[in-house]
Design a protein around this motif. Structure first.
Motif, PDB file in Angstrom:
ATOM      1  N   TRP A   9       7.408   4.905 -10.048  1.00  0.00           N
ATOM      2  CA  TRP A   9       5.942   4.780  -9.871  1.00  0.00           C
ATOM      3  C   TRP A   9       5.220   6.030 -10.512  1.00  0.00           C
ATOM      4  O   TRP A   9       4.052   5.804 -10.898  1.00  0.00           O
ATOM      5  N   GLN A  12       3.766   4.925 -13.790  1.00  0.00           N
ATOM      6  CA  GLN A  12       2.881   3.607 -14.061  1.00  0.00           C
ATOM      7  C   GLN A  12       1.323   4.186 -13.654  1.00  0.00           C
ATOM      8  O   GLN A  12       1.118   5.185 -13.192  1.00  0.00           O
ATOM      9  N   ILE A 120      10.043 -12.492  -8.412  1.00  0.00           N
ATOM     10  CA  ILE A 120       8.830 -11.759  -7.971  1.00  0.00           C
ATOM     11  C   ILE A 120       7.533 -12.612  -9.010  1.00  0.00           C
ATOM     12  O   ILE A 120       7.940 -13.502  -9.655  1.00  0.00           O
ATOM     13  N   VAL A 139       0.183  -9.720  -6.932  1.00  0.00           N
ATOM     14  CA  VAL A 139       1.811  -9.547  -7.155  1.00  0.00           C
ATOM     15  C   VAL A 139       2.170  -9.798  -5.752  1.00  0.00           C
ATOM     16  O   VAL A 139       1.858  -9.077  -4.802  1.00  0.00           O
ATOM     17  N   LEU A 142       8.031 -10.188  -4.284  1.00  0.00           N
ATOM     18  CA  LEU A 142       9.072  -9.485  -4.837  1.00  0.00           C
ATOM     19  C   LEU A 142      10.334  -9.244  -3.829  1.00  0.00           C
ATOM     20  O   LEU A 142      10.284  -8.963  -2.622  1.00  0.00           O
ATOM     21  N   ILE A 158       9.183  -5.461 -11.920  1.00  0.00           N
ATOM     22  CA  ILE A 158       7.824  -5.056 -11.760  1.00  0.00           C
ATOM     23  C   ILE A 158       7.417  -5.061 -13.251  1.00  0.00           C
ATOM     24  O   ILE A 158       6.097  -5.455 -13.666  1.00  0.00           O
ATOM     25  N   THR A 162       4.606  -7.181 -14.893  1.00  0.00           N
ATOM     26  CA  THR A 162       3.527  -6.641 -15.996  1.00  0.00           C
ATOM     27  C   THR A 162       3.068  -7.105 -17.160  1.00  0.00           C
ATOM     28  O   THR A 162       2.148  -7.320 -17.813  1.00  0.00           O
ATOM     29  N   TYR A 175      -1.710  -5.635  -4.795  1.00  0.00           N
ATOM     30  CA  TYR A 175      -0.588  -6.116  -4.171  1.00  0.00           C
ATOM     31  C   TYR A 175      -0.563  -5.061  -2.468  1.00  0.00           C
ATOM     32  O   TYR A 175      -1.210  -4.369  -2.656  1.00  0.00           O
ATOM     33  N   TYR A 374      -3.433  -1.826  -9.017  1.00  0.00           N
ATOM     34  CA  TYR A 374      -2.501  -1.278 -10.490  1.00  0.00           C
ATOM     35  C   TYR A 374      -3.684  -1.037 -11.426  1.00  0.00           C
ATOM     36  O   TYR A 374      -4.311  -2.113 -11.702  1.00  0.00           O
TER      37      TYR A 374
END
Ligand SMILES: CCCCCCCCCCCCCC(=O)CSCCNC(=O)CCNC(=O)[C@H](O)C(C)(C)COP(=O)(O)OP(=O)(O)OC[C@H]1O[C@@H](n2cnc3c(N)ncnc32)[C@H](O)[C@@H]1OP(=O)(O)O
Ligand SMILES: CN(C)Cc1n[nH]c2ccc(-c3ccc(F)cc3OCCn3ccnc3)cc12
Length: 392
Positions: A9, A12, A120, A139, A142, A158, A162, A175, A374
Motif C-alpha cells: 500500500w 499505491q 476480485i 472493488v 477480494l 489488486i 487496477t 472499497y 483509491y
C-alpha cells in the motif's frame, strides 16, 4: 502507523499514514490519468502454478465455483464464528449493474486442476465526493483460498483489477474493509438488532443479558405482527422515477454518495426475492411518495454449531425520510424482516442511522467497517454521518 509497514500500500496512490494530518495536499485525485496507450496491455504475472480467468458470472457453472470459493474462504467475524455466505443470485445482482464489465470479474485458477482459488471484482459507479461526481470502480469480493494466504497474492489481484479498470479510462475506486489500511476516509461501526434472540443466543452471536431470562429477552425484542405506517408498501417498477428523485435529493446532503440515475435505482433498489427488499410510503390521498426504506439479504454460515448452519441476516441499505420519522420507517422494516424469518437485522452508523439505533434496540457490534478511496485524497476523514454510500 508506528512500525506498521505496508509494503504494497505504500506504493499505491492512496493517503499514506505518514502524511496524516498534513492538510497541505489539495482534495482530489492523487495521480493524473495516464494515456490509455501507456496502460500495461498484458496481465500481471502470477506465480507459475496459477493462471488468470475472466469469470462469466452468467454461466451457472462459473457462478457456482465463485459461490463455493466465497462460501469457504470469504470474510469471517473476528472470532471466526460466522462467515459471509453470499448467495448466487445475490452475486449476480451485485456484479451486473448497468454498464458492468465482465473483464472486471477476475479469478485465479490452479493451471493443473483448474480449481478456482482467488477472486476480485469491480463494478462501475458514479460516486459524488463533495461536489465532484467521479466514475469509479467499486472493488469487492477480494478472496484468496485459505490454503494460499500470506503469499502476497492479494497485491497482484489488486494490481490486475487496477490495470483492467485503467483500460476503461477509470482512475478512482471505492472499497470497504474490516481491516485498517492506508488510509480510511471514514470509519463506521456496525450494529445488530435481534429478531430471533433465542437462536442468536443458542449460536453464540448474542449473550443473555445480566439479570435477564430467555423469556424476558424474547419479550424485549418482540415486534408487532404487521407494519404500522399508513401507505407503507413494496416498491414497484412504476415507482422508479419518483424514488430516484426522492433518493437523489436525500443523498445530496452527504459528502460521499452514489449519483444514482433511474437505471441504477431500478437495478439496485427494485425488490428481488432473497436479495433486496424495498418499501416506500405513498400518501393515500395524493399518492406522493414521501419515504423509502430498503435492506439486503446476506446470510452468514455458522461455523461449528450442531443445531444451526446459517444465520439469516438483513442489512439496512438506502433509506429516505421526509414525512415518516426514520425511527418508524426502520421499525416497519424490522417488522417485515421478522415476518420473513430473519434472525438479525444489521446496520452501519452512517447517514442518519445513529439517530434511531439505540431506540430501536440495536446493540453495537464488535468491529468497524473502514471506507477507502483509491487515487482520491480527502483533507480530513469524514464522520460516518457524512457518508451516504453502502457497499455490499
Ligand atoms: C483505479 C482502480 C483501482 C482498483 C483497486 C482499488 C483497491 C482495491 C483494494 C482491495 C479492496 C477489497 C475490498 C473487499 O473485497 C472487501 S474487504 C474483504 C476482503 N476479503 C476477505 O477478508 C476474505 C478473507 N481473506 C482473504 O481472502 C485474504 O486474507 C485477502 C485476500 C483479504 C488478503 O490475502 P492474504 O493472503 O491474507 O495477504 P497477502 O496476499 O499476503 O497480501 C498482503 C497484503 O494485502 C493487504 N490486504 C489484506 N487484506 C486486504 C483487503 N481486505 N483489502 C486490501 N488490501 C488488503 C495487506 O495489507 C498486505 O499489504 P501491505 O503489505 O501493503 O499491508
Ligand atoms: C461490506 N462488504 C465489503 C463486506 C465486508 N467485508 N469486510 C467486512 C467486515 C464487516 C462487515 C459488516 C458490515 C455491516 C455489518 F452490520 C456487519 C458486518 O460484519 C459483521 C462481522 N462479520 C463479518 C463476517 N460475518 C460477520 C462487512 C464486511
Amino acid at each position: 502507523a508506528l512500525g506498521h509497514r505496508h509494503k504494497f500500500w505504500e506504493t499505491q496512490p492512496v493517503g499514506q499514514f505518514k502524511d496524516m494530518g498534513d492538510t497541505s495536499f489539495p482534495e482530489g485525485p492523487i495521480e493524473p490519468p495516464t494515456l490509455l496507450s501507456e496502460v500495461k496491455k498484458e496481465p500481471y504475472n502470477l506465480p507459475n502454478l496459477y493462471e488468470w480467468v475472466t469469470c462469466d458470472i452468467d454461466s451457472e457453472e462459473m457462478c457456482a465455483e465463485i459461490y463455493i470459493l466465497l462460501t469457504n474462504n470469504y470474510v469471517e467475524d473476528d472470532e471466526n464464528m460466522f462467515r459471509f455466505n453470499y448467495s448466487k443470485e445475490f452475486l449476480r445482482w451485485a456484479l451486473r449493474p448497468p454498464g458492468y464489465f465482465k473483464s472486471w470479474h477476475i479469478g485465479v485458477r490452479v493451471k493443473s486442476s483448474k480449481k478456482l482459488v482467488a477472486f476480485i471484482t469491480g463494478v462501475p459507479a458514479r460516486i459524488r465526493v463533495r461536489d465532484n461526481v467521479v466514475t469509479m470502480a467499486e472493488v469487492n469480493f477480494l478472496c484468496v483460498h485459505k490454503k494460499l494466504r500470506s503469499k502476497r497474492l492479494a497485491p497482484v489481484m489488486i494490481k490486475e483489477v487496477t490495470r483492467r479498470v485503467h483500460l476503461e479510462n477509470i482512475w478512482q475506486a471505492a472499497y470497504t474493509a474490516g481491516v485498517v489500511l492506508p488510509t480510511p476516509v471514514s470509519t463506521c461501526q456496525y450494529w445488530h438488532r435481534s429478531l430471533n434472540p433465542k437462536k442468536l443466543i443458542d449460536v453464540g452471536f448474542s449473550r443473555l443479558g445480566a439479570r435477564m431470562t430467555m423469556s424476558r429477552t424474547i419479550k424485549l425484542y418482540k415486534l408487532p405482527e404487521s407494519t404500522v405506517t399508513p401507505g407503507f408498501r413494496k416498491m414497484e417498477p412504476h415507482d422508479v422515477p419518483a424514488v430516484t428523485r426522492l433518493l437523489r435529493e436525500y443523498l445530496s446532503q452527504f459528502a460521499i454518495a452514489p449519483d444514482f440515475d433511474e437505471n441504477e435505482v431500478e437495478h439496485w433498489l427494485l425488490p428481488k426475492e432473497n436479495v433486496v427488499d424495498s418499501f416506500l410510503v405513498a400518501s393515500p390521498v395524493t399518492h406522493e411518495i414521501t419515504d423509502f426504506c430498503s435492506f439486503y439479504t446476506l446470510p452468514s454460515s455458522i461455523l461449528g454449531n450442531q443445531n444451526y448452519s446459517t444465520l439469516k441476516a438483513a442489512y439496512l441499505y438506502y433509506n429516505v425520510s421526509t414525512k415518516t420519522p426514520l425511527f418508524q420507517l426502520v421499525n416497519d422494516a424490522l417488522i417485515v424482516a421478522k415476518q420473513k424469518d430473519f434472525d438479525v437485522f444489521n446496520a452501519l452508523d452512517l447517514m442518519q442511522n445513529e439517530t434511531f439505533l439505540k431506540d430501536l434496540k440495536f446493540g453495537p457490534g464488535y468491529g468497524k467497517l473502514h471506507y477507502y478511496l483509491y487515487n482520491y485524497r480527502l483533507r480530513h476523514a469524514l464522520p460516518p454521518s457524512e457518508l451516504g454510500l453502502v457497499l455490499l
